[in-house]
Design an enzyme around this catalytic site. Structure first.
Site, PDB file in Angstrom:
ATOM      1  N   SER A   1       0.836  -1.204   0.000  1.00  0.00           N
ATOM      2  CA  SER A   1       0.000   0.000   0.000  1.00  0.00           C
ATOM      3  C   SER A   1       0.867   1.249   0.000  1.00  0.00           C
ATOM      4  O   SER A   1       0.508   2.267  -0.608  1.00  0.00           O
ATOM      5  CB  SER A   1      -0.947   0.008   1.208  1.00  0.00           C
ATOM      6  OG  SER A   1      -0.227   0.183   2.419  1.00  0.00           O
ATOM      7  N   GLY A   2       2.019   1.181   0.672  1.00  0.00           N
ATOM      8  CA  GLY A   2       2.948   2.302   0.621  1.00  0.00           C
ATOM      9  C   GLY A   2       3.464   2.508  -0.788  1.00  0.00           C
ATOM     10  O   GLY A   2       3.496   3.639  -1.298  1.00  0.00           O
TER      11      GLY A   2
ATOM     12  N   TRP B   1       2.030   1.595  -3.482  1.00  0.00           N
ATOM     13  CA  TRP B   1       0.900   2.038  -4.303  1.00  0.00           C
ATOM     14  C   TRP B   1       0.805   3.561  -4.316  1.00  0.00           C
ATOM     15  O   TRP B   1       0.477   4.164  -5.349  1.00  0.00           O
ATOM     16  CB  TRP B   1      -0.395   1.432  -3.766  1.00  0.00           C
ATOM     17  CG  TRP B   1      -1.633   1.878  -4.495  1.00  0.00           C
ATOM     18  CD1 TRP B   1      -2.200   1.308  -5.597  1.00  0.00           C
ATOM     19  CD2 TRP B   1      -2.460   3.008  -4.178  1.00  0.00           C
ATOM     20  NE1 TRP B   1      -3.326   2.014  -5.983  1.00  0.00           N
ATOM     21  CE2 TRP B   1      -3.501   3.053  -5.124  1.00  0.00           C
ATOM     22  CE3 TRP B   1      -2.414   3.983  -3.175  1.00  0.00           C
ATOM     23  CZ2 TRP B   1      -4.484   4.030  -5.095  1.00  0.00           C
ATOM     24  CZ3 TRP B   1      -3.397   4.960  -3.157  1.00  0.00           C
ATOM     25  CH2 TRP B   1      -4.420   4.968  -4.099  1.00  0.00           C
ATOM     26  N   HIS B   2       1.136   4.195  -3.181  1.00  0.00           N
ATOM     27  CA  HIS B   2       1.026   5.650  -3.103  1.00  0.00           C
ATOM     28  C   HIS B   2       2.070   6.364  -3.948  1.00  0.00           C
ATOM     29  O   HIS B   2       1.843   7.490  -4.386  1.00  0.00           O
ATOM     30  CB  HIS B   2       1.151   6.110  -1.641  1.00  0.00           C
ATOM     31  CG  HIS B   2      -0.105   5.934  -0.847  1.00  0.00           C
ATOM     32  ND1 HIS B   2      -0.407   4.763  -0.180  1.00  0.00           N
ATOM     33  CD2 HIS B   2      -1.150   6.771  -0.623  1.00  0.00           C
ATOM     34  CE1 HIS B   2      -1.573   4.901   0.435  1.00  0.00           C
ATOM     35  NE2 HIS B   2      -2.047   6.095   0.181  1.00  0.00           N
ATOM     36  N   GLY B   3       3.208   5.737  -4.153  1.00  0.00           N
ATOM     37  CA  GLY B   3       4.238   6.396  -4.950  1.00  0.00           C
ATOM     38  C   GLY B   3       5.457   5.522  -5.151  1.00  0.00           C
ATOM     39  O   GLY B   3       5.758   4.657  -4.320  1.00  0.00           O
TER      40      GLY B   3
END
Length: 412
Positions: A319-320, A322-324
């Site tokens: 998920s981290g 996914w953010h960038g």
């Protein structure tokens, strides 16, 4: 085209007018054209990736539903997921992986054997990819029938209020709404416009003003220390909330004006009394997506504690990422995964360890203590989310306390 732009203030009333002017039978088509126009406003070439992701999952859903055996269904699901993620990885993460490999193997950089890959990341691709994938997975799990109308499915993936920043809607909730006739309703439109105005206020008045200080400090963190870093981090904690929550409210309000109900994305997350509660309140559409489509399929908490902890770390690191495409985001995700593990361990320890005296668990003081104990580590983790590099993040994290005592002793 962003929500807080003059172009959008012109675009949205035109689309809404055309939407209500058209026959209910064709209103979805007007909305589809508007959505693709909205997305092409950033860069027309982005539309090709959007349509490719749409077509992959449209065909995957049909093929999955028509498969005769479980193995064939799994194969088509794999093709759908693999094709969608390939588009996402190539367009968003290829440069990151290339640069990371260069740093690990510097001799490639010297010889030039590894080409420099610089791609412009298509706006919203992380959001519409997950939204499209959820449809394929829902069809595979038997939660819904496949959508045979390519136009309506394309609208589901490209729906312009959601495509840039979410919320990430589910096919079981949003797709059926596109088949329902919608008429103009004054109270609903007024409610949507009020929510949009609140979103604009959060974004333009609060977030953008806080960003002035945050950008100055985080742009050159080594020039600051102590209280300056603390204030900038505190400001960013609220900047990112008002920025993201504001965009979500504009999106939800926009959809509501046209008669579509979209899930809420934030529920006062900074009033959470624990890390698990925070993730039930923060970016709800994303955290629930990772829970339902990654954490649970990995086994969730059904395979023993060690595998549960492994699954939690996998979900948060991804998920981290996914953010960038940056190590800072991966570290931020890993840090939150660690927070959640600590929270699970801590849940078995009574607050008597901190307060040996008798207390009421529901008292205001205890609730405030819990909120503060949750808010502080969350704010600290935002350092790694906002910093441009890991070295900048580590500098800020290790210099928050510098001269702080001196500052406190000389207040006033």
């Amino acid at each position: 085209m962003s929500f807080n732009s003059l172009e959008y203030l012109i675009f949205f009333p035109i689309v809404a007018f055309v939407f209500f002017a058209l026959s209910p039978r064709y209103s979805w088509l007007g909305l589809l054209i508007g959505s693709y126009t909205f997305y092409a406003g950033a860069k027309p070439a982005y539309v090709l990736l959007l349509f490719a992701c749409t077509l992959i999952n449209y065909l995957a859903g049909i093929l999955i539903s028509q498969a005769s055996t479980a193995k064939v269904k799994s194969f088509f699901l794999f093709i759908g997921i693999g094709g969608s993620l390939s588009l996402l990885i190539i367009s968003k993460y290829l440069t990151f992986f290339s640069d990371s490999l260069k740093s690990i193997c510097p001799h490639y950089l010297a010889t030039g054997n590894l080409p420099d890959m610089t791609l412009l990341v298509p706006l919203g691709i992380s959001f519409y990819t997950l939204q499209a994938l959820s449809y394929s997975i829902d069809v595979y799990q038997g939660k819904r029938e496949p959508e045979y109308n390519l136009g309506i499915f394309a609208l589901y993936v490209s729906f312009f209020p959601l495509i840039l920043s979410g919320p990430i809607e589910r096919s079981t909730r949003l797709l059926p709404q596109f088949r329902k006739p919608i008429s103009f309703d004054y109270n609903r439109v007024a409610s949507g416009l009020r929510l949009m105005m609140w979103g604009f206020f959060q974004k333009v008045v609060i977030a953008d003003r806080l960003a002035i200080v945050v950008n100055q400090v985080y742009g050159n963190p080594t020039e600051y220390k102590g209280i300056s870093l603390i204030i900038a981090t505190f400001f960013f904690t609220f900047q990112i909330y008002c920025d993201f929550s504001g965009y979500s409210d504009i999106a939800i309000g926009t959809a509501r004006v046209m008669g579509y109900e979209v899930m809420n994305n934030f529920q006062r997350p900074y009033f959470s009394k624990s890390i698990p509660e925070f993730w039930r309140r923060w970016h709800i559409s994303l955290s629930s997506w990772f829970r339902d489509y990654l954490y649970i399929p990995l086994g969730g908490n059904r395979m023993g504690k060690l595998k549960q902890y492994r699954n939690i770390m996998i979900v948060f690191i991804l998920s981290g990422l996914w953010h960038g495409a940056n190590w800072t985001f991966m570290f931020w995700g890993a840090l939150h995964g660690f927070y959640l593990l600590v929270s699970l361990w801590w849940s078995n320890i009574k607050l008597n360890c901190i307060f040996p005296f008798s207390y009421d668990i529901n008292s205001l003081l205890i609730k405030i203590v819990k909120v503060v104990m949750t808010f502080v580590p969350i704010s600290f983790a935002w350092i790694f989310f906002r910093a441009q590099t890991l070295s900048d993040a580590l500098y800020i994290a290790t210099h928050l306390h510098v001269d702080l005592w001196y500052f406190l002793m000389n207040i006033g």
